[in-house]
Design a protein around this motif. Structure first.
Motif, short mmCIF file in Angstrom:
data_model
loop_
_atom_site.label_atom_id
_atom_site.label_comp_id
_atom_site.label_asym_id
_atom_site.label_seq_id
_atom_site.Cartn_x
_atom_site.Cartn_y
_atom_site.Cartn_z
N VAL A 161 0.44 5.43 2.51
CA VAL A 161 -0.47 5.54 1.28
C VAL A 161 0.33 4.44 0.44
O VAL A 161 1.28 3.99 0.54
CB VAL A 161 -0.04 6.87 0.92
CG1 VAL A 161 1.30 7.23 0.44
CG2 VAL A 161 -1.11 7.33 -0.12
N GLY A 162 -0.69 4.19 -0.62
CA GLY A 162 -0.20 3.16 -1.41
C GLY A 162 0.00 1.79 -0.81
O GLY A 162 -0.84 1.41 -0.15
N SER A 174 1.67 0.89 1.70
CA SER A 174 1.48 1.12 3.21
C SER A 174 0.15 1.49 3.69
O SER A 174 0.04 1.80 4.89
CB SER A 174 2.64 2.23 3.57
OG SER A 174 3.87 1.89 2.90
N SER A 182 3.79 4.50 8.36
CA SER A 182 4.09 3.39 7.66
C SER A 182 4.43 3.74 6.15
O SER A 182 3.78 4.64 5.62
CB SER A 182 2.75 2.54 7.29
OG SER A 182 2.40 1.79 8.47
N SER A 183 5.65 3.60 6.13
CA SER A 183 6.35 4.13 4.84
C SER A 183 7.70 3.69 4.72
O SER A 183 8.75 3.47 5.40
CB SER A 183 6.52 5.66 4.89
OG SER A 183 7.20 6.31 3.86
N SER A 229 9.90 4.08 2.21
CA SER A 229 11.08 5.18 2.13
C SER A 229 11.10 6.11 3.15
O SER A 229 12.13 6.85 3.33
CB SER A 229 10.51 5.84 0.78
OG SER A 229 9.39 6.57 1.08
N THR A 270 7.82 10.02 1.94
CA THR A 270 6.59 10.14 1.23
C THR A 270 5.89 11.07 2.06
O THR A 270 5.62 11.11 2.99
CB THR A 270 5.73 8.74 1.17
OG1 THR A 270 6.42 7.80 0.51
CG2 THR A 270 4.42 9.01 0.39
N GLN A 327 -3.80 -1.14 -7.63
CA GLN A 327 -2.32 -0.68 -7.29
C GLN A 327 -1.41 -1.94 -7.75
O GLN A 327 -0.44 -1.80 -8.46
CB GLN A 327 -1.89 -0.16 -5.84
CG GLN A 327 -0.36 0.18 -5.75
CD GLN A 327 0.08 -0.02 -4.52
OE1 GLN A 327 -0.50 -0.41 -3.56
NE2 GLN A 327 1.37 0.91 -4.19
N GLU A 387 0.35 -0.56 -10.97
CA GLU A 387 1.47 -0.05 -10.78
C GLU A 387 2.68 -1.11 -11.10
O GLU A 387 3.72 -0.62 -11.38
CB GLU A 387 1.73 0.53 -9.08
CG GLU A 387 2.63 1.41 -8.91
CD GLU A 387 2.57 2.11 -7.48
OE1 GLU A 387 3.18 1.13 -6.60
OE2 GLU A 387 2.54 3.02 -7.29
N LYS A 414 5.99 12.99 -8.62
CA LYS A 414 6.28 13.69 -6.91
C LYS A 414 7.32 14.83 -7.21
O LYS A 414 7.05 15.91 -6.35
CB LYS A 414 7.04 12.50 -6.30
CG LYS A 414 5.99 11.33 -5.89
CD LYS A 414 7.02 10.17 -5.02
CE LYS A 414 6.30 9.20 -5.04
NZ LYS A 414 6.96 7.98 -4.28
O1 LIG Z 1 5.84 3.33 1.51
P1 LIG Z 1 6.08 4.44 0.82
O2 LIG Z 1 7.67 4.58 1.01
O3 LIG Z 1 5.62 5.50 1.56
O4 LIG Z 1 5.56 4.65 -0.31
C1 LIG Z 1 4.02 4.36 -0.64
C2 LIG Z 1 3.72 4.35 -2.11
O5 LIG Z 1 4.38 5.19 -2.85
C3 LIG Z 1 4.64 4.51 -4.24
O6 LIG Z 1 5.92 4.69 -4.28
C4 LIG Z 1 3.95 5.33 -5.34
O7 LIG Z 1 4.16 6.66 -5.01
C5 LIG Z 1 4.13 3.03 -3.92
O8 LIG Z 1 4.77 2.38 -4.74
C6 LIG Z 1 4.18 3.12 -2.68
O9 LIG Z 1 3.49 1.66 -2.08
#
Ligand SMILES: O=P(O)(O)OC[C@H]1O[C@](O)(CO)[C@@H](O)[C@@H]1O
Length: 559
Positions: A155-156, A158, A210-211, A213, A216, A363, A367, A522
């Motif tokens: 998402v975002g 990713s 794909s993330s 962090s 998410t 975005q 963002e 979040k």
């Molecule tokens: O790749 P991740 O860590 O799942 O994050 C997805 C998206 O969420 C965000 O942190 C916003 O919620 C974006 O900056 C980022 O692209």
């Protein structure tokens, strides 16, 4: 930085404020009447792109003052600091090195004593191996059948970058390889994924998680639905341990900056692609997050995309400010937002392949620069990022152009179009039809920016008209032409906007590389989810939220 050293106290900003009081009442049609060479004076070329900024409500002296403002903000120093890998993302204390992802193999970039380029190219080589395995029909699912569908779960950043580019470069899909279709599911409600799960064969479906962090919830909840689907269909709900292992090994690739989290989730280390904390999510399509793009168009085309972005990086770094495309595009925006009070910006590509370009920019721009605190923690006393949205220009003509032409909002518009199209279509009759359609599209693109600029004056006669048929014009716009839409020019186009965002952030003295504004949402959503599920703790909420939860619970309890 103290209040008195902030950019709006600088001499150039002060001069621009005075100058704007004169320019506010000057209509674009008079600016065009003043000089016959506006197009030449305000058009620049670079990295395969032509940027026409003549339809902005400015004169030569406006641009000189804006360039002065950029110098006062030490823009040249900031560009060097960005590309040299300094810790420009101050709130997270790290560099923002998306430009390193497109450095050629022979380059080197030392970050804290280490050259990052070999690692970047090692990741590209690992991506290449995965792509080639899929394209050779050698990536097999748990039952031994070749993969036919790849679903990116992200998402975002990713999701939006890979989705936009995969769509834009659909013409570049290699024909002589085992065909693999690429799909995207991002929404946490599971609706996109649910549709795929009813149609795809689990034995031949591969998921890319794909993330950056790997925390998410949107992506992780889709991922766990996908895992259960595969396990139910292929491994007897997980009872068959051998098949379960095969499912985990053959049906998931992970892309993240957190390898330990991917391993915890169960992704086989050989099928993990890594990237680095110094790559921002919305700036990440150039590395492992771009895997779906490479799967769609092949690695050679993916490398061309990187080369195009690198062309723009060099242009950005080496070209004097007055001819520098991202700098000029950014300055036009600053002039509109901060001096002419134009606080809305529409992105209007005249090419169906760029269908997702506006969502991607939403975005990237909002963002990044939707901020109201400077790098040193002061509240910005000036506006920053405008509201930015868009859609394919020809479709938007039948939707929101009415507001552009006759509404009450001033809106800056970006018209984007490739000059050449369809000249490589094999069948001559179809080619002729499609080329005529492209000509029609280009004519609309030019005509719309002209009408937005001139208003009624664009009409062939000056017969009196009732007020509801009058067009005021004077809407500023940029026209951006690509010779052709190729992986290389697309790379340059995306990098142009990335750098534009950076230039504006530098002048506004904000950090375009963090996104603290989305974090609170979040956290609150996760607390609300617990209340929704347990039906306990609602008394701590406000009256509206409590009332809404009651409606949901009553509906859930209804027979
Ligand atoms: O790749 P991740 O860590 O799942 O994050 C997805 C998206 O969420 C965000 O942190 C916003 O919620 C974006 O900056 C980022 O692209």
């Amino acid at each position: 930085m103290t209040q008195s050293t902030m950019i709006h106290h600088s001499p150039a900003w002060q001069r621009l404020t005075v100058h704007a009081t004169e320019m506010r009442d000057v209509h674009l049609k008079s600016l065009f009447a003043e000089r016959s060479d506006r197009h030449a004076r305000f058009t620049r070329r670079g990295a395969g792109l032509t940027l026409d900024l003549s339809k902005h409500r400015w004169r030569d002296e406006t641009l000189s003052m804006l360039l002065e403002l950029a110098r006062e903000a030490d823009l040249e120093g900031a560009i060097a600091r960005l590309q040299n890998g300094e810790r420009v993302n101050r709130s997270e204390d790290r560099p923002a090195l998306h430009t390193a992802l497109r450095l050629p193999r022979e380059a080197s970039l030392m970050i804290e004593g280490e050259d990052v380029v070999p690692d970047v190219h090692e990741t590209l080589a690992r991506m290449q191996a995965m792509v080639e395995k899929c394209h050779a029909g050698q990536w097999r699912g748990a039952t031994g059948r070749p993969i036919t569908d790849v679903v990116n779960l992200g998402v975002g950043g990713s999701d939006l970058g890979p989705l936009m580019v995969t769509h834009a470069l659909a013409d570049y899909r290699p024909r002589d390889v085992h065909q693999v279709d690429i799909h995207f599911a991002s929404t946490m409600d599971g609706s996109q994924l649910a549709d795929y799960l009813t149609r795809f064969n689990p034995a031949t479906t591969l998921f890319v998680l794909s993330s950056k962090s790997f925390t998410t919830i949107d992506t992780l909840s889709n991922a766990s639905t996908a895992r259960d689907w595969l396990m139910t269909r292929l491994a007897d709900g997980g009872q068959d341990t051998q098949m379960s292992e095969l499912v985990m090994r053959q049906h998931f690739i992970g892309v993240s900056a957190k390898p330990e989290k991917m391993s915890e989730w169960g992704i086989e280390p050989r099928h993990q692609l890594h990237f680095w904390e110094w790559v921002g999510g919305r700036y990440s399509l150039w590395g492992a997050i771009g895997l779906p793009i490479a799967m769609a168009v092949g690695m050679d085309n993916f490398r061309e995309l990187l080369a195009g972005a690198h062309d723009m990086d060099r242009h950005f770094r080496e070209t004097p400010l007055e001819d520098n495309l991202p700098v000029l595009l950014a300055l036009a925006g600053i002039w509109n937002v901060n001096f002419l009070d134009v606080r809305a910006h529409s992105i209007l590509p005249y090419d169906g392949r760029l269908e997702y370009f506006a969502s991607y920019l939403e975005q990237l721009e909002m963002e990044s620069n939707g901020k109201s605190v400077t790098n040193s923690g002061e509240i910005t006393p000036y506006s920053t990022c405008p509201v930015l949205w868009g859609q394919l220009g020809p479709n938007a003509q039948h939707a929101f152009y009415q507001l552009l032409h006759q509404g009450t909002q001033a809106v800056e518009c970006d018209f984007i179009a490739p000059v050449r199209r369809y000249d490589r279509v094999e069948d001559p009759a179809t080619r002729a039809h499609l080329k005529a359609q492209h000509r029609l599209t280009l004519a609309n693109c030019v005509a719309q920016s002209r009408v937005l600029m001139l208003g009624d004056e664009a009409l062939p006669d000056d017969a009196p008209r009732p007020s509801h048929k009058r067009y005021r014009g004077n809407q500023p716009s940029t026209t951006l032409l690509l010779d052709r839409l190729t992986p290389r020019t697309l790379g340059a186009l995306i990098a142009l906007y990335e750098h534009k965002v950076f230039v504006q952030a530098t002048l506004w003295d904000i950090n375009p590389f963090d996104q603290w504004g989305v974090e609170l949402g979040k956290q609150i959503a996760s607390e609300t989810e617990q209340i929704l599920a347990s039906r306990r703790g609602a008394e701590s909420l406000d009256d509206s939220s409590r009332g809404l939860l009651d409606v949901i619970w009553q509906a859930q309890d209804a027979p």
